[in-house]
Design a protein around this motif. Structure first.
Motif, PDB file in Angstrom:
ATOM      1  N   ASN A 382     -34.819  22.184 -33.362  1.00  0.00           N
ATOM      2  CA  ASN A 382     -35.611  21.978 -34.582  1.00  0.00           C
ATOM      3  C   ASN A 382     -34.875  21.013 -35.505  1.00  0.00           C
ATOM      4  O   ASN A 382     -33.822  20.464 -35.157  1.00  0.00           O
ATOM      5  N   ALA A 383     -35.416  20.795 -36.706  1.00  0.00           N
ATOM      6  CA  ALA A 383     -34.822  19.831 -37.643  1.00  0.00           C
ATOM      7  C   ALA A 383     -33.422  20.223 -38.076  1.00  0.00           C
ATOM      8  O   ALA A 383     -32.623  19.376 -38.475  1.00  0.00           O
ATOM      9  N   GLU A 384     -33.105  21.535 -38.008  1.00  0.00           N
ATOM     10  CA  GLU A 384     -31.765  22.014 -38.371  1.00  0.00           C
ATOM     11  C   GLU A 384     -30.825  22.019 -37.179  1.00  0.00           C
ATOM     12  O   GLU A 384     -29.712  22.530 -37.257  1.00  0.00           O
ATOM     13  N   LEU A 385     -31.278  21.478 -36.042  1.00  0.00           N
ATOM     14  CA  LEU A 385     -30.509  21.391 -34.800  1.00  0.00           C
ATOM     15  C   LEU A 385     -30.259  22.748 -34.174  1.00  0.00           C
ATOM     16  O   LEU A 385     -29.294  22.932 -33.403  1.00  0.00           O
ATOM     17  N   ASP A 386     -31.145  23.718 -34.460  1.00  0.00           N
ATOM     18  CA  ASP A 386     -31.090  25.025 -33.801  1.00  0.00           C
ATOM     19  C   ASP A 386     -31.884  24.959 -32.506  1.00  0.00           C
ATOM     20  O   ASP A 386     -32.944  24.317 -32.434  1.00  0.00           O
ATOM     21  N   GLN A 387     -31.398  25.615 -31.458  1.00  0.00           N
ATOM     22  CA  GLN A 387     -32.117  25.649 -30.187  1.00  0.00           C
ATOM     23  C   GLN A 387     -33.372  26.512 -30.338  1.00  0.00           C
ATOM     24  O   GLN A 387     -33.336  27.585 -30.949  1.00  0.00           O
ATOM     25  N   LEU A 388     -34.466  26.040 -29.776  1.00  0.00           N
ATOM     26  CA  LEU A 388     -35.746  26.726 -29.895  1.00  0.00           C
ATOM     27  C   LEU A 388     -36.044  27.529 -28.631  1.00  0.00           C
ATOM     28  O   LEU A 388     -35.677  27.126 -27.517  1.00  0.00           O
ATOM     29  N   GLY A 394     -40.190  21.230 -30.469  1.00  0.00           N
ATOM     30  CA  GLY A 394     -39.106  20.614 -31.223  1.00  0.00           C
ATOM     31  C   GLY A 394     -38.792  19.251 -30.651  1.00  0.00           C
ATOM     32  O   GLY A 394     -39.508  18.746 -29.778  1.00  0.00           O
ATOM     33  N   GLU A 395     -37.710  18.647 -31.144  1.00  0.00           N
ATOM     34  CA  GLU A 395     -37.325  17.325 -30.641  1.00  0.00           C
ATOM     35  C   GLU A 395     -36.403  17.475 -29.443  1.00  0.00           C
ATOM     36  O   GLU A 395     -35.480  18.288 -29.430  1.00  0.00           O
ATOM     37  N   ILE A 396     -36.658  16.666 -28.410  1.00  0.00           N
ATOM     38  CA  ILE A 396     -35.838  16.684 -27.204  1.00  0.00           C
ATOM     39  C   ILE A 396     -34.536  15.938 -27.476  1.00  0.00           C
ATOM     40  O   ILE A 396     -34.540  14.796 -27.948  1.00  0.00           O
ATOM     41  N   HIS A 397     -33.419  16.602 -27.202  1.00  0.00           N
ATOM     42  CA  HIS A 397     -32.093  16.000 -27.312  1.00  0.00           C
ATOM     43  C   HIS A 397     -31.449  16.009 -25.924  1.00  0.00           C
ATOM     44  O   HIS A 397     -31.555  17.009 -25.199  1.00  0.00           O
ATOM     45  N   LEU A 398     -30.789  14.932 -25.573  1.00  0.00           N
ATOM     46  CA  LEU A 398     -30.186  14.794 -24.247  1.00  0.00           C
ATOM     47  C   LEU A 398     -28.681  14.625 -24.381  1.00  0.00           C
ATOM     48  O   LEU A 398     -28.208  13.820 -25.194  1.00  0.00           O
ATOM     49  N   GLY A 399     -27.927  15.385 -23.604  1.00  0.00           N
ATOM     50  CA  GLY A 399     -26.478  15.318 -23.646  1.00  0.00           C
ATOM     51  C   GLY A 399     -25.891  15.239 -22.248  1.00  0.00           C
ATOM     52  O   GLY A 399     -26.594  15.068 -21.261  1.00  0.00           O
ATOM     53  N   GLY A 400     -24.566  15.373 -22.179  1.00  0.00           N
ATOM     54  CA  GLY A 400     -23.896  15.311 -20.889  1.00  0.00           C
ATOM     55  C   GLY A 400     -23.568  13.894 -20.485  1.00  0.00           C
ATOM     56  O   GLY A 400     -23.358  13.014 -21.326  1.00  0.00           O
ATOM     57  N   PRO A 427     -14.797  18.642 -25.933  1.00  0.00           N
ATOM     58  CA  PRO A 427     -14.461  18.123 -27.274  1.00  0.00           C
ATOM     59  C   PRO A 427     -15.020  16.714 -27.497  1.00  0.00           C
ATOM     60  O   PRO A 427     -14.899  15.846 -26.638  1.00  0.00           O
ATOM     61  N   GLY A 428     -15.639  16.509 -28.659  1.00  0.00           N
ATOM     62  CA  GLY A 428     -16.152  15.191 -29.006  1.00  0.00           C
ATOM     63  C   GLY A 428     -17.431  14.803 -28.308  1.00  0.00           C
ATOM     64  O   GLY A 428     -17.834  13.634 -28.377  1.00  0.00           O
ATOM     65  N   ALA A 429     -18.090  15.759 -27.650  1.00  0.00           N
ATOM     66  CA  ALA A 429     -19.313  15.434 -26.910  1.00  0.00           C
ATOM     67  C   ALA A 429     -20.431  15.031 -27.870  1.00  0.00           C
ATOM     68  O   ALA A 429     -20.499  15.491 -29.010  1.00  0.00           O
ATOM     69  N   ARG A 430     -21.325  14.177 -27.367  1.00  0.00           N
ATOM     70  CA  ARG A 430     -22.453  13.710 -28.170  1.00  0.00           C
ATOM     71  C   ARG A 430     -23.775  14.092 -27.502  1.00  0.00           C
ATOM     72  O   ARG A 430     -23.813  14.462 -26.323  1.00  0.00           O
ATOM     73  N   MET A 431     -24.849  13.990 -28.277  1.00  0.00           N
ATOM     74  CA  MET A 431     -26.197  14.143 -27.724  1.00  0.00           C
ATOM     75  C   MET A 431     -27.097  13.095 -28.365  1.00  0.00           C
ATOM     76  O   MET A 431     -26.856  12.658 -29.494  1.00  0.00           O
ATOM     77  N   TYR A 432     -28.111  12.693 -27.627  1.00  0.00           N
ATOM     78  CA  TYR A 432     -29.006  11.634 -28.084  1.00  0.00           C
ATOM     79  C   TYR A 432     -30.312  12.217 -28.582  1.00  0.00           C
ATOM     80  O   TYR A 432     -30.969  12.989 -27.862  1.00  0.00           O
ATOM     81  N   ARG A 433     -30.697  11.858 -29.809  1.00  0.00           N
ATOM     82  CA  ARG A 433     -31.994  12.245 -30.371  1.00  0.00           C
ATOM     83  C   ARG A 433     -33.055  11.302 -29.813  1.00  0.00           C
ATOM     84  O   ARG A 433     -33.067  10.115 -30.129  1.00  0.00           O
ATOM     85  N   THR A 434     -33.962  11.818 -28.997  1.00  0.00           N
ATOM     86  CA  THR A 434     -34.917  10.950 -28.315  1.00  0.00           C
ATOM     87  C   THR A 434     -36.099  10.544 -29.186  1.00  0.00           C
ATOM     88  O   THR A 434     -36.732   9.519 -28.925  1.00  0.00           O
ATOM     89  N   GLY A 435     -36.431  11.360 -30.211  1.00  0.00           N
ATOM     90  CA  GLY A 435     -37.667  11.132 -30.950  1.00  0.00           C
ATOM     91  C   GLY A 435     -38.883  11.675 -30.232  1.00  0.00           C
ATOM     92  O   GLY A 435     -39.997  11.623 -30.763  1.00  0.00           O
TER      93      GLY A 435
END
Length: 647
Positions: A382-388, A394-400, A427-435
């Motif tokens: 969701n907008a607060e980056l909580d898992q739904l 919600g918005e799809i986020h991709l990581g790894g 540590p330091g991992a990122r995720m991409y906000r896909t929109g």
């Protein structure tokens, strides 16, 4: 993170990658405060000032595990195995490696080294594969540069990428000062080079549409591509297997087609760079019999409608890029030699992020995007980056693995789209906000729901409508402009431009079409132009897109000259086919199919409609005609009997 006034902090990881994060929320593992707190705009402006470049990250993998070294090992193990074909021409792995080594040495002589950007202005062909392999061997990163792009677009990509060398088959590219041209050709030394390249170094930069009018260069590393090649068994091309190369070279699907083949001992089958008809593509597939193939959803739907049996020649088919019709996908799954996958993945995550194996007998309401590839993570937040939970949108986020290093020279945008991953143990991992908006399904896969912004897909290409509007508003005689997408499905979908004149200026659809063609690639140009005295505004003085009139269905509303009526049976039949394909009431014999809103997918529909009444044309014969009347004359010249007799 949708609130523009939310208090945010600039954060960084140990790799000196910057991002933004809610100031009141605990920092994810491996991320640290950078000492700046403020609004989104303030934080991103700070990142733009302090983060001038992103250094290669130590991947912890062997230095020889880079793309060209993998190909060199294949060349050493199986030098006579076929590596790449185009029609009757072919190169073995030994020949490909030798030719690329020769070109690579010529590039190093021009100063190309580790992470030097090199533009490759070569169409889909054996030569393109040689060129990009040579760039990597020299240590560089290739930037695919479509020779058909407008000069202004090519100049921007060269300047933004920092490319100082262009590889091509012709020097007639009008290159800016300071950019060297290297013609394709063999060198004198075919031995492997000893340039030391790390998996964390760049492999390529591919440009995608930008919402502010500025295209974004997505920077992808060797490690990113090799994860796609090696990690997931569902993409495990076998040694000797054939991978069709159909994607444009500037489209990231070409990454799969080239490197998933060469990286595993397969064969790249480069199909014709010219547009082809359904029958021509069907003939090519039946001759090539590819074990692997990717097709964008719009073209895929057309092919299924007109010749689904061509897919009996394909082993594994991947299709995506827009919403898929379950009926079409299942029809192909019934005839395919092996498996049909629905696939999903932004350019920023190295081609594919998810796959769904299609069950030809399942009861689909929507075609799922699928589950994450090996080493890739898919979350719906969701907008607060909580898992739904399952079922909530919600918005799809991709990581790894496989996340792009950055948007080249766009640090603020990189920080905004690539966020710290609060759920990762790395540590330091990122995720991409896909929109992209989606929901989790009970089986752990993800289903696409829509977009959170104005990005759309047209014929498989990612299009930011804002970029098209910026180019249109830059016309000196335009006071206001807006662009909408109309159409119920991928085949019927088209961009419509609305424009109002500035003062007493006179606007014409022809003039605007020419203006856009000089500035944007063809896939970013609107199909139709609707000229208004003024555009409707909302209470805030902004263009009210919901109040824009629907695009016309009548030719007389397009501001064109009086129509020239068809005179012969052939002309009448052709006029009716074109009008039906373009959803118009009539067309003129001196109209251009493309000026009326035609595009590559609609040309295929027109060819198949003509074929249905016994008129067989190649795509080149169709596209080569400037007017509908000229098309009718071509048909009469190659048809023994007039259409009236045929019917």
């Amino acid at each position: 993170m949708a609130d523009e006034n939310e208090k945010l902090s600039v954060v960084r990881n140990d790799g000196q990658q910057f991002s933004i994060w809610p100031a009141e929320r605990p920092l994810p593992l491996g991320w640290h405060e950078a000492g700046i707190t403020g609004t989104r705009a303030e934080c991103l402006a700070h990142v733009d000032q302090v983060w001038t470049d992103i250094k290669p990250q130590n991947t912890g993998t062997p230095v020889n595990n880079v793309l060209h070294r993998v190909v060199e090992r294949e060349a050493a193990d199986c030098p006579d195995a076929v590596a790449v074909t185009a029609g009757e021409a072919s190169l073995s792995y030994g020949e490909l490696n030798a030719r690329a080594n020769g070109l690579a040495r010529r590039l190093t002589d021009r100063g190309v080294g580790v992470e030097t950007r090199v533009a490759v202005a070569v169409p889909r062909s054996i030569e393109f594969v040689v060129a990009v392999l040579a760039v990597l061997k020299a240590g560089g990163a290739y930037v695919p540069l479509d020779p058909e792009y407008p000069a202004e677009r090519r100049a921007f990509m060269l300047a933004d990428s920092g490319a100082t060398v262009v590889v091509g088959s012709t020097a007639e590219l009008d290159l800016p000062a300071g950019v060297d041209f290297v013609a394709l050709g063999d060198g004198t030394d075919a031995a492997n080079l000893d340039v030391e390249v790390d998996p964390g170094n760049l492999a390529y930069i591919i440009y995608t549409s930008g919402s502010t009018g500025v295209p974004k260069g997505v920077a992808i590393t060797h490690a990113d591509v090799l994860d796609l090649v090696q990690a997931d068994p569902r993409l495990g091309v076998g040694r000797g297997e054939v991978v069709a190369h159909l994607a444009p070279t500037a489209f990231d699907a070409s990454t799969f087609e080239i490197w998933c083949a060469l990286g595993r001992g397969g064969r790249v089958a480069a199909l014709s760079p010219q547009q082809v008809s359904v029958s021509e593509l069907g003939d090519a597939l039946r001759a090539t019999r590819p074990d692997w193939m990717f097709i964008t959803s719009g073209l895929f739907h057309l092919l299924v409608d007109h010749d689904v049996d061509m897919f009996a020649s394909v082993g594994v088919l991947l299709t995506g890029g827009d919403v898929l019709s379950p009926q079409h996908v299942q029809a192909a799954a019934k005839v395919i030699r092996n498996t049909v996958y629905a696939c999903y993945g932004p350019t920023e995550t190295t081609v594919f992020a998810t796959l769904h194996a299609v069950d030809p007998d399942a009861d689909y309401e929507r075609m799922p995007l699928g589950g994450g590839l090996q080493n890739k993570i898919v979350r719906v937040l969701n907008a607060e980056l909580d898992q739904l939970p399952v079922g909530e949108v919600g918005e799809i986020h991709l990581g790894g693995a496989g996340l792009a290093r950055c948007y080249h020279r766009r640090p603020g945008l990189t920080a905004e789209r690539f966020l710290p991953d609060p759920y990762s143990e790395v540590p330091g991992a990122r995720m991409y906000r896909t929109g992209d908006l989606g929901r989790l399904l009970p089986n752990g896969e993800v289903e696409f729901v829509g977009r959170a912004d104005r990005q759309v897909k047209i014929r498989g290409y990612r299009v930011e409508l804002g970029e098209v509007e910026v180019a249109l508003n830059a016309h000196p005689s335009v006071s206001a402009a807006a662009v909408l997408v109309v159409g119920d499905n991928e085949v019927d979908k088209r961009m419509v431009a609305y424009a109002a004149p500035a003062g007493t200026a006179i606007l014409t659809a022809t003039g605007l079409r020419s203006w856009m063609a000089e500035r944007l690639p063809a896939y970013l140009a609107p199909s139709n132009y609707l000229l208004l005295d003024k555009l409707p505004l909302d209470q805030n003085g902004k263009v009210n897109r919901k109040a824009l009139p629907p695009p016309w269905k009548s030719r007389c509303d397009m501001g064109l000259d009086e129509p020239v009526a068809p005179q012969t049976d052939t002309e009448r039949l052709v006029a009716q086919v074109i009008a039906d394909v373009l959803s118009l009431d009539e067309v003129s014999m001196d109209d251009s199919f493309f000026a009326l809103g035609g595009d590559s997918l609609r040309s295929i529909r027109a060819l198949e409609s003509l074929r249905a009444v016994g008129i067989k044309l190649t795509a080149r014969q169709f596209i080569g005609q400037e007017t509908i009347g000229g098309l009718a004359k071509t048909i009469e010249s190659i048809t023994d009997d007039r259409v009236g007799d045929m019917r």
